[in-house]
Design a protein around this motif. Structure first.
Motif: not given
Length: 160
Positions: A140-152
């Motif tokens: 997507g164009a934007n990934v918006i989160t109000a908390t944590t965005l995590s990646a492994t």
């Protein structure tokens, strides 16, 4: 006047104010007025050119109509089968709605389960969006989160 206690037979028409029979009438009964009976039985069919007005229609067989059936409620303990489209204001079910093709609507409330693609041109609002396996991408164009965005794995971006 004809009075008798035995069999009265004739080859022509019988005209009378009242015809009372304790036995069966064989042949046609043609009248221009009402026929009032307690019970009416036919071994073949009963035909009407105009409307049939009745309190109840009870059958152990089929009700067949080649035109529209209009009613307030259709209640069945079995199946409702249609060859064409089913049009209604609301489709309520306590079970599943299986479909071999596209299900189209403005809103789906409850669970949507699919073994293939679920697509939407509008917003998707949900408690959790979960992708399965290592190939579960979110694009997507934007990934918006109000908390944590995590990646492994690696995070690649213009400004981190």
């Amino acid at each position: 006047m004809l009075f008798g206690t035995g069999v009265v037979s004739g080859t022509g028409n019988i005209y009378g104010g009242n015809i009372i029979s304790g036995n069966a009438v064989i042949g046609n009964i043609d009248v221009s007025g009402d026929i009032n009976v307690n019970s009416l039985k036919s071994n073949t069919y009963i035909s009407a050119i105009a409307n049939v007005v009745s309190g109840n229609v009870t059958t152990t067989g089929q009700v067949i109509a080649t035109a529209n059936i209009t009613g307030s409620n259709v209640i069945t303990g079995g199946l409702v089968t249609a060859q064409g489209n089913v049009t209604g204001g609301h489709l309520l079910t306590g079970g599943l709605i299986p479909s071999a093709s596209t299900v189209t609507g403005t809103s789906f409330i409850g669970a949507v389960a699919s073994s293939t693609t679920v697509s939407a041109t509008g917003n998707i609002t949900g408690g959790n969006i979960i992708t399965g396996g290592s190939g579960g991408n979110i694009s997507g164009a934007n990934v918006i989160t109000a908390t944590t965005l995590s990646a492994t794995a690696n995070v690649i971006g213009g400004n981190v």
